[in-house]
Scaffold this motif. Structure first.
Motif, PDB file in Angstrom:
ATOM      1  N   GLU A 162      53.545  43.780  23.750  1.00 22.26           N
ATOM      2  CA  GLU A 162      52.449  42.987  24.652  1.00 22.26           C
ATOM      3  C   GLU A 162      52.625  41.247  24.297  1.00 22.26           C
ATOM      4  O   GLU A 162      53.168  40.770  23.553  1.00 22.26           O
ATOM      5  CB  GLU A 162      51.051  43.390  23.929  1.00 22.26           C
ATOM      6  N   GLN A 164      47.213  37.359  24.941  1.00 24.50           N
ATOM      7  CA  GLN A 164      46.411  36.650  25.857  1.00 24.50           C
ATOM      8  C   GLN A 164      46.500  35.129  25.939  1.00 24.50           C
ATOM      9  O   GLN A 164      46.500  34.527  26.857  1.00 24.50           O
ATOM     10  CB  GLN A 164      44.967  37.253  25.655  1.00 24.50           C
ATOM     11  N   LYS A 210      45.525  43.227  33.474  1.00 24.12           N
ATOM     12  CA  LYS A 210      46.050  43.655  32.237  1.00 24.12           C
ATOM     13  C   LYS A 210      45.232  45.030  31.995  1.00 24.12           C
ATOM     14  O   LYS A 210      44.184  45.263  32.577  1.00 24.12           O
ATOM     15  CB  LYS A 210      45.745  42.793  31.024  1.00 24.12           C
ATOM     16  N   GLY A 211      45.729  45.948  31.312  1.00 24.31           N
ATOM     17  CA  GLY A 211      44.994  47.121  30.871  1.00 24.31           C
ATOM     18  C   GLY A 211      44.741  48.124  31.956  1.00 24.31           C
ATOM     19  O   GLY A 211      45.372  48.301  32.999  1.00 24.31           O
ATOM     20  N   GLU A 212      43.257  48.218  32.058  1.00 22.70           N
ATOM     21  CA  GLU A 212      42.644  49.362  33.097  1.00 22.70           C
ATOM     22  C   GLU A 212      42.804  48.519  34.278  1.00 22.70           C
ATOM     23  O   GLU A 212      42.857  49.205  35.299  1.00 22.70           O
ATOM     24  CB  GLU A 212      41.356  49.606  32.580  1.00 22.70           C
ATOM     25  N   GLU A 213      42.580  47.300  34.355  1.00 18.64           N
ATOM     26  CA  GLU A 213      42.682  46.688  35.578  1.00 18.64           C
ATOM     27  C   GLU A 213      43.979  46.543  36.333  1.00 18.64           C
ATOM     28  O   GLU A 213      44.160  46.975  37.453  1.00 18.64           O
ATOM     29  CB  GLU A 213      42.072  45.032  35.551  1.00 18.64           C
ATOM     30  N   LYS A 214      45.154  46.570  35.556  1.00 18.31           N
ATOM     31  CA  LYS A 214      46.334  46.530  35.999  1.00 18.31           C
ATOM     32  C   LYS A 214      46.619  48.078  36.498  1.00 18.31           C
ATOM     33  O   LYS A 214      47.164  48.255  37.652  1.00 18.31           O
ATOM     34  CB  LYS A 214      47.339  46.045  34.874  1.00 18.31           C
ATOM     35  N   ASN A 266      52.830  49.079  36.270  1.00 15.61           N
ATOM     36  CA  ASN A 266      52.526  49.602  34.960  1.00 15.61           C
ATOM     37  C   ASN A 266      53.391  49.313  33.813  1.00 15.61           C
ATOM     38  O   ASN A 266      53.106  49.058  32.607  1.00 15.61           O
ATOM     39  CB  ASN A 266      52.214  51.095  34.948  1.00 15.61           C
ATOM     40  N   ASN A 289      53.590  43.731  31.649  1.00 15.35           N
ATOM     41  CA  ASN A 289      52.457  43.599  30.589  1.00 15.35           C
ATOM     42  C   ASN A 289      51.294  43.282  31.276  1.00 15.35           C
ATOM     43  O   ASN A 289      50.088  43.313  30.952  1.00 15.35           O
ATOM     44  CB  ASN A 289      52.879  42.858  29.543  1.00 15.35           C
TER      45      ASN A 289
END
Length: 169
Positions: free
Chosen positions: A26, A29, A57-61, A94, A97
């Motif tokens: 990762e 931030q 990032k994460g769920e938004e990505k 996906n 990062n």
């Protein structure tokens, strides 16, 4: 090493590095914010600061990946639809990062090409900051980004110029 030598080395090392070559490590931030903040130092006529960036990032990505796959499926005629391209859209997002949308805001104060040029220089600053931090990155501008208006909340005077993928290498 003096500043000019360091800058020359970073410029010479700058390359597009694609998500297939990213590791699962990762990017902090803090470093992602440093990369995007470096963009804000790009020159821009009349200080219009035409760039608009959104970090995924994460769920938004993951939602972005699904949305882009759905757009590809919905806008591609059945005879031209490629399962590999559909899968690649999701894979690239996906595997990265972080993904940053690149949007230009046309102020009306200067010619549109100047706003695009300033936004491009901002992205170059992100490229150089990624290089200095040993982060792989590349700017992609698939046609389907034109359909991302809702998720990016693009206004009438704005245009998405693509996505900036980042990942550790």
């Amino acid at each position: 090493m003096n500043n000019a030598s360091i800058l020359k080395e970073i410029i010479e090392q700058r390359r597009s590095i694609f998500p297939k070559d990213y590791t699962d490590t990762e990017i902090s931030q803090e470093v992602v914010e440093e990369i995007v903040n470096s963009a804000t130092f790009a020159p821009n006529h009349k200080r219009t600061k035409p760039w608009r960036f959104k970090i995924f990032k994460g769920e938004e990505k993951a939602k972005l990946a699904s949305e882009m796959q759905a757009i590809y499926k919905a806008t591609t005629p059945e005879q031209l639809f490629l399962e590999k391209k559909y899968a690649d859209i999701g894979f690239k997002i996906n595997k990265a990062n972080a993904v940053v949308s690149i949007v230009v805001n046309f102020s009306g104060m200067v010619p549109e090409w100047e706003e695009i040029a300033a936004t491009s220089m901002a992205v170059q600053n992100m490229y150089l900051t990624c290089t200095a931090n040993n982060i792989g990155c590349y700017w992609s501008s698939p046609k389907i980004v034109d359909e991302l208006k809702d998720s990016l909340t693009i206004e009438e005077n704005q245009k998405c110029l693509g996505l900036f993928y980042m990942g550790m290498v």
